[in-house]
Design a protein around this motif. Structure first.
Motif, mmCIF file in Angstrom:
data_model
loop_
_atom_site.group_PDB
_atom_site.id
_atom_site.type_symbol
_atom_site.label_atom_id
_atom_site.label_comp_id
_atom_site.label_asym_id
_atom_site.label_seq_id
_atom_site.Cartn_x
_atom_site.Cartn_y
_atom_site.Cartn_z
ATOM 1 N N ALA A 47 0.845 -1.201 0.000
ATOM 2 C CA ALA A 47 0.000 0.000 0.000
ATOM 3 C C ALA A 47 0.881 1.251 0.000
ATOM 4 O O ALA A 47 0.634 2.193 -0.768
ATOM 5 N N ARG A 48 1.913 1.266 0.827
ATOM 6 C CA ARG A 48 2.823 2.416 0.869
ATOM 7 C C ARG A 48 3.481 2.641 -0.496
ATOM 8 O O ARG A 48 3.636 3.770 -0.941
ATOM 9 N N THR A 49 3.852 1.539 -1.151
ATOM 10 C CA THR A 49 4.478 1.638 -2.467
ATOM 11 C C THR A 49 3.518 2.239 -3.483
ATOM 12 O O THR A 49 3.875 3.158 -4.226
ATOM 13 N N LEU A 50 2.301 1.732 -3.540
ATOM 14 C CA LEU A 50 1.328 2.213 -4.532
ATOM 15 C C LEU A 50 0.962 3.675 -4.306
ATOM 16 O O LEU A 50 0.842 4.448 -5.265
ATOM 17 N N TYR A 51 0.799 4.081 -3.059
ATOM 18 C CA TYR A 51 0.490 5.483 -2.770
ATOM 19 C C TYR A 51 1.672 6.378 -3.140
ATOM 20 O O TYR A 51 1.500 7.456 -3.700
ATOM 21 N N MET A 52 2.890 5.934 -2.848
ATOM 22 C CA MET A 52 4.075 6.730 -3.190
ATOM 23 C C MET A 52 4.201 6.891 -4.699
ATOM 24 O O MET A 52 4.405 8.003 -5.192
ATOM 25 N N ILE A 53 4.063 5.797 -5.436
ATOM 26 C CA ILE A 53 4.210 5.855 -6.889
ATOM 27 C C ILE A 53 3.132 6.752 -7.493
ATOM 28 O O ILE A 53 3.409 7.569 -8.376
ATOM 29 N N ALA A 54 1.902 6.624 -7.040
ATOM 30 C CA ALA A 54 0.814 7.458 -7.560
ATOM 31 C C ALA A 54 1.104 8.935 -7.315
ATOM 32 O O ALA A 54 0.895 9.779 -8.203
ATOM 33 N N SER A 55 1.602 9.259 -6.140
ATOM 34 C CA SER A 55 1.930 10.655 -5.831
ATOM 35 C C SER A 55 3.050 11.176 -6.722
ATOM 36 O O SER A 55 2.995 12.299 -7.216
ATOM 37 N N LEU A 56 4.069 10.339 -6.917
ATOM 38 C CA LEU A 56 5.192 10.754 -7.758
ATOM 39 C C LEU A 56 4.773 10.890 -9.219
ATOM 40 O O LEU A 56 5.211 11.806 -9.915
ATOM 41 N N MET A 57 3.922 9.982 -9.686
ATOM 42 C CA MET A 57 3.435 10.081 -11.063
ATOM 43 C C MET A 57 2.641 11.365 -11.270
ATOM 44 O O MET A 57 2.688 11.963 -12.340
ATOM 45 N N ALA A 58 1.925 11.797 -10.245
ATOM 46 C CA ALA A 58 1.103 13.001 -10.351
ATOM 47 C C ALA A 58 1.947 14.263 -10.492
ATOM 48 O O ALA A 58 1.487 15.242 -11.065
ATOM 49 N N ASP A 132 8.084 -2.676 -4.580
ATOM 50 C CA ASP A 132 7.169 -3.646 -3.995
ATOM 51 C C ASP A 132 7.913 -4.916 -3.574
ATOM 52 O O ASP A 132 7.584 -5.534 -2.567
ATOM 53 N N ALA A 133 8.935 -5.295 -4.321
ATOM 54 C CA ALA A 133 9.704 -6.514 -4.017
ATOM 55 C C ALA A 133 10.784 -6.287 -2.952
ATOM 56 O O ALA A 133 11.428 -7.240 -2.522
ATOM 57 N N TRP A 134 10.990 -5.062 -2.539
ATOM 58 C CA TRP A 134 12.092 -4.720 -1.632
ATOM 59 C C TRP A 134 12.137 -5.571 -0.359
ATOM 60 O O TRP A 134 13.232 -6.004 0.052
#
Length: 186
Positions: A47-58, A132-134
């Motif tokens: 969840a942290r990964t997906l929220y971070m990536i979405a924010s960065l993509m924005a 995500d794999a980290w």
């Protein structure tokens, strides 16, 4: 996510989530990400990964460049183009590769923001998979970023020296000289 980012209001909301934990993001951000995270605990790494990536993509601006292979290649691109000093990209890479699961998101976000401020592209799909794999293969991801960084920053002179020592051509797919050398050898 690409469709969501076409909406200016969504971009604005998602941008506000940069560097925030899932529990701290603007409430409206959940509306855009719940389809991918509804079965995840808000404290989960995924969840942290997906929220971070979405924010960065924005916060990303549109780019016509093809996305680089991974974050190591993005850092190498910044170094080769001399938009960031080689010592800076090496330091960023070293710090990234030493992160634990609890700190990787913050450092990846910082690095991506630096790269994007200099106009360097990021491969969002690869970055999402890597972060995500980290927890179970961070060492493998870090090693790939480091290998790809150094492979992409080798100068032509260094490649020729290595070729002379090993009798194995050291071409890089993004190297125009490699393309012409392959055509000449064919």
């Amino acid at each position: 996510m690409v469709d969501v980012l076409d909406n200016p209001a969504a971009r604005t909301v998602l941008r506000r989530g940069v560097n925030l934990d899932v529990a701290q993001v603007p409430t409206r951000m959940h509306a855009y990400l719940i389809p991918w995270t509804e079965h995840e605990a808000e404290t989960s790494h995924r969840a942290r990964t997906l929220y971070m990536i979405a924010s960065l993509m924005a916060i990303e601006t549109k780019t016509t460049q093809p996305p680089p292979a991974n974050l190591g290649v993005s850092l190498a691109t910044a170094s080769v183009r001399k938009v960031l000093a080689e010592s800076t990209t090496q330091r960023l890479l070293t710090v990234l590769c030493r992160q634990r699961e609890s700190t990787v998101h913050r450092h990846v976000a910082r690095t991506v923001r630096i790269l994007r401020s200099e106009g360097i592209g990021v491969n969002w799909v690869r970055l999402t998979c890597d972060v995500d794999a980290w927890p179970w293969s961070g060492d493998t991801v870090a090693a790939r970023w480091a290998r790809d960084y150094y492979r992409a920053t080798l100068t032509n002179a260094a490649r020729k020296q290595i070729d002379a020592l090993t009798d194995v051509p050291t071409t890089h797919p993004a190297d125009p000289a490699a393309d012409s050398a392959e055509k000449e050898n064919a």
